[in-house]
Scaffold this motif. Sequence first.
Motif, PDB file in Angstrom:
ATOM      1  N   ALA A   1       0.857  -1.196   0.000  1.00 40.26           N
ATOM      2  CA  ALA A   1       0.000   0.000   0.000  1.00 40.26           C
ATOM      3  C   ALA A   1       0.887   1.237   0.000  1.00 40.26           C
ATOM      4  N   TRP A   2       0.418   2.282  -0.652  1.00 41.49           N
ATOM      5  CA  TRP A   2       1.172   3.531  -0.631  1.00 41.49           C
ATOM      6  C   TRP A   2       1.089   4.153   0.769  1.00 41.49           C
ATOM      7  N   PRO A   3       2.221   4.629   1.305  1.00 38.35           N
ATOM      8  CA  PRO A   3       2.197   5.191   2.664  1.00 38.35           C
ATOM      9  C   PRO A   3       1.211   6.366   2.772  1.00 38.35           C
ATOM     10  N   ALA A   4       0.367   6.327   3.770  1.00 36.00           N
ATOM     11  CA  ALA A   4      -0.657   7.366   3.931  1.00 36.00           C
ATOM     12  C   ALA A   4      -0.021   8.740   4.052  1.00 36.00           C
ATOM     13  N   GLY A   5      -0.644   9.721   3.433  1.00 39.04           N
ATOM     14  CA  GLY A   5      -0.200  11.094   3.608  1.00 39.04           C
ATOM     15  C   GLY A   5       0.921  11.519   2.679  1.00 39.04           C
ATOM     16  N   GLN A   6       1.580  10.584   2.022  1.00 35.42           N
ATOM     17  CA  GLN A   6       2.668  10.939   1.110  1.00 35.42           C
ATOM     18  C   GLN A   6       2.101  11.280  -0.261  1.00 35.42           C
ATOM     19  N   GLN A   7       2.687  12.272  -0.899  1.00 38.38           N
ATOM     20  CA  GLN A   7       2.290  12.605  -2.263  1.00 38.38           C
ATOM     21  C   GLN A   7       2.555  11.400  -3.171  1.00 38.38           C
ATOM     22  N   ARG A   8       1.592  11.088  -3.974  1.00 40.18           N
ATOM     23  CA  ARG A   8       1.675   9.851  -4.750  1.00 40.18           C
ATOM     24  C   ARG A   8       2.673   9.942  -5.905  1.00 40.18           C
ATOM     25  N   PRO A   9       3.156   8.774  -6.348  1.00 43.60           N
ATOM     26  CA  PRO A   9       4.006   8.753  -7.538  1.00 43.60           C
ATOM     27  C   PRO A   9       3.183   9.074  -8.786  1.00 43.60           C
ATOM     28  N   SER A  10       3.872   9.530  -9.833  1.00 45.27           N
ATOM     29  CA  SER A  10       3.195   9.782 -11.106  1.00 45.27           C
ATOM     30  C   SER A  10       2.700   8.480 -11.716  1.00 45.27           C
ATOM     31  N   LEU A  11       3.484   7.427 -11.540  1.00 46.01           N
ATOM     32  CA  LEU A  11       3.155   6.118 -12.106  1.00 46.01           C
ATOM     33  C   LEU A  11       3.524   5.047 -11.104  1.00 46.01           C
ATOM     34  N   GLU A  12       2.890   3.898 -11.246  1.00 46.20           N
ATOM     35  CA  GLU A  12       3.263   2.758 -10.404  1.00 46.20           C
ATOM     36  C   GLU A  12       3.222   1.490 -11.239  1.00 46.20           C
ATOM     37  N   VAL A  13       4.232   0.638 -11.082  1.00 44.91           N
ATOM     38  CA  VAL A  13       4.201  -0.671 -11.744  1.00 44.91           C
ATOM     39  C   VAL A  13       4.603  -1.745 -10.745  1.00 44.91           C
ATOM     40  N   ALA A  14       4.102  -2.950 -10.974  1.00 43.39           N
ATOM     41  CA  ALA A  14       4.489  -4.092 -10.150  1.00 43.39           C
ATOM     42  C   ALA A  14       5.668  -4.829 -10.767  1.00 43.39           C
ATOM     43  N   CYS A  15       5.900  -4.592 -12.052  1.00 45.26           N
ATOM     44  CA  CYS A  15       6.931  -5.348 -12.761  1.00 45.26           C
ATOM     45  C   CYS A  15       7.696  -4.408 -13.681  1.00 45.26           C
ATOM     46  N   LEU A  16       9.004  -4.592 -13.738  1.00 47.38           N
ATOM     47  CA  LEU A  16       9.834  -3.734 -14.594  1.00 47.38           C
ATOM     48  C   LEU A  16       9.411  -3.823 -16.058  1.00 47.38           C
ATOM     49  N   SER A  17       8.860  -4.950 -16.453  1.00 44.86           N
ATOM     50  CA  SER A  17       8.468  -5.116 -17.861  1.00 44.86           C
ATOM     51  C   SER A  17       7.275  -4.235 -18.229  1.00 44.86           C
ATOM     52  N   GLU A  18       6.620  -3.630 -17.239  1.00 47.65           N
ATOM     53  CA  GLU A  18       5.473  -2.772 -17.521  1.00 47.65           C
ATOM     54  C   GLU A  18       5.862  -1.300 -17.721  1.00 47.65           C
ATOM     55  N   ILE A  19       7.130  -0.976 -17.509  1.00 43.86           N
ATOM     56  CA  ILE A  19       7.516   0.436 -17.471  1.00 43.86           C
ATOM     57  C   ILE A  19       7.296   1.144 -18.802  1.00 43.86           C
ATOM     58  N   ALA A  20       7.716   0.518 -19.908  1.00 40.49           N
ATOM     59  CA  ALA A  20       7.594   1.192 -21.203  1.00 40.49           C
ATOM     60  C   ALA A  20       6.136   1.539 -21.496  1.00 40.49           C
ATOM     61  N   ALA A  21       5.227   0.605 -21.236  1.00 44.04           N
ATOM     62  CA  ALA A  21       3.805   0.860 -21.494  1.00 44.04           C
ATOM     63  C   ALA A  21       3.263   1.937 -20.553  1.00 44.04           C
ATOM     64  N   ALA A  22       3.696   1.903 -19.293  1.00 43.58           N
ATOM     65  CA  ALA A  22       3.219   2.901 -18.331  1.00 43.58           C
ATOM     66  C   ALA A  22       3.699   4.304 -18.720  1.00 43.58           C
ATOM     67  N   LEU A  23       4.953   4.411 -19.141  1.00 42.13           N
ATOM     68  CA  LEU A  23       5.491   5.727 -19.531  1.00 42.13           C
ATOM     69  C   LEU A  23       4.710   6.315 -20.699  1.00 42.13           C
ATOM     70  N   ALA A  24       4.327   5.450 -21.621  1.00 40.57           N
ATOM     71  CA  ALA A  24       3.608   5.929 -22.802  1.00 40.57           C
ATOM     72  C   ALA A  24       2.283   6.586 -22.416  1.00 40.57           C
ATOM     73  N   LEU A  25       1.756   6.205 -21.252  1.00 41.50           N
ATOM     74  CA  LEU A  25       0.453   6.707 -20.812  1.00 41.50           C
ATOM     75  C   LEU A  25       0.518   8.026 -20.056  1.00 41.50           C
ATOM     76  N   LEU A  26       1.700   8.430 -19.638  1.00 42.70           N
ATOM     77  CA  LEU A  26       1.821   9.625 -18.794  1.00 42.70           C
ATOM     78  C   LEU A  26       1.566  10.890 -19.613  1.00 42.70           C
ATOM     79  N   GLN A  27       0.577  11.646 -19.190  1.00 39.71           N
ATOM     80  CA  GLN A  27       0.246  12.874 -19.931  1.00 39.71           C
ATOM     81  C   GLN A  27       0.431  14.098 -19.045  1.00 39.71           C
ATOM     82  N   PRO A  28       1.479  14.874 -19.270  1.00 41.49           N
ATOM     83  CA  PRO A  28       1.667  16.074 -18.457  1.00 41.49           C
ATOM     84  C   PRO A  28       0.594  17.120 -18.795  1.00 41.49           C
TER      85      PRO A  28
END
Lengths: 267, 267
Positions: free
Chosen positions: B240-267
């Motif tokens: 679980a994400w620690p309560a009260g902390q500002q959340r990460p922009s992205l989260e993955v459970a597996c390194l193999s998901e990073i490329a797909a997750a990055l593609a989704l990030l929209q500033p």
Amino acid sequence: MPIFVPLKSTLIWISSTLPMSMIKPIPVPVKNPHLDWICFDLDDTLWAVEPVIDRANSRMFDWLASHVPGAAERYSVTDWPRLRDGVRERFPATAHSVTALRQTVLDELMAALGHQGEQAVAWSQAAFEAFRVARNEVELFAPVENMLTTLQQAGYRLGVFSNGNADLQQIGIGRYFEVVLNADMVGAAKPEAAAFSALVQACGSEPRRMVYVGDHPHYDVAGANAAGLFSLWFNPEGAAWPAGQQRPSLEVACLSEIAAALALLQP
Amino acid sequence: MPIFVPLKSTLIWISSTLPMSMIKPIPVPVKNPHLDWICFDLDDTLWAVEPVIDRANSRMFDWLASHVPGAAERYSVTDWPRLRDGVRERFPATAHSVTALRQTVLDELMAALGHQGEQAVAWSQAAFEAFRVARNEVELFAPVENMLTTLQQAGYRLGVFSNGNADLQQIGIGRYFEVVLNADMVGAAKPEAAAFSALVQACGSEPRRMVYVGDHPHYDVAGANAAGLFSLWFNPEGAAWPAGQQRPSLEVACLSEIAAALALLQP
């Protein structure tokens, strides 16, 4: 044999409108009603096995060197592959048992050093014990416990068939599994049909309601396919599927993807 | 600060109509045009660090025991936490440097054993070298090389900032990274802003075009967030994400998901 229709799946990602948004797949612990049992390979599926066996072999030879007269002068861990392969060739009847293989190597080593009788047996057993303890000091892949918990919460029953001699109680994850078999207990090793039929029987299920999860295209996937089980290929390195081999029912790169992948399987 | 809109993504799964069908996410090595640099934490992000440091500490004390008079009688690896913590408290100025910390422990240990001068320095250095070699014998998480290759092929530039003293050339993955920094080189450790601004400067980029990938909510995610970089939390255990902390922009459970997750990030 079942025919599968092409599938599409929509994974939903969430995002907040806070300064830094989080995009994260929602866990989907939904049980596939067509499946009851998810059974696992162990070595290289739930932990990396090579560093474990390397260290355990070192510990075994360290024990021999410090306890058995003559051992330090005659043998070191670099002799292991040669000793193992020699015994494996000469004892094909126990080729399915890595435990019997190792015990035979130790017995022959005692004989070669001129030790015999009860003392030699005791030394063999103690050296094996040094191996056994280290062999169960594994570093679980990080998602393992979360993955097993998720599958259980979804309503799957969990089992194990390993060709190796890991001890899940020692390793600390025995509580997740209702059925734990290995090649030693069954007298047959993957990919033999006898190994998988023993697993099906122990689970009291039928092949079509079971998925076998493993990293190895031949032992795990081809074996499970031939026995009529569904197969899930754990392929963390993104390797290409070996040409000409019947494909797995499912493939994942990460253990954390298994629950979602299972939910998609339509017999 | 950027505002993110909620996102949905459709991952496409393929399936054949062969007896056992395969369902597998298609790799999506598409570069996000808003991002240029993907920078990584090392320990516990690209490999599990605890077993490595444990073994490296054992090797260092083994070296001391077999080379330095008196060391075997006075010190063992179980003394390491006490020695380290003592030095860390007394030398806050070099608290960012795990290398300086270890060298100071070794210098003090030589002095406590009554050794001094060139011989003591040589022994300290050789003991550190025993640690250093073992510290770089890491077992990469299985998807690492495939993930780095995918990101490079997508067109991202890759960097590293570590608080530790791993050597990527020794480990064999140095060729993937254009920028490699650590706390020692920069004189500041994560989550300090100075650590991240040094990284941004070395990459010749700006925070908004960079993503920092790490496993640690505080050092990695909070540090990157505060410095204005996007953050990707690698969370293989489904914590679980620690309560009260500002959340990460992205989260993955597996390194193999990073490329797909990055593609989704929209500033």
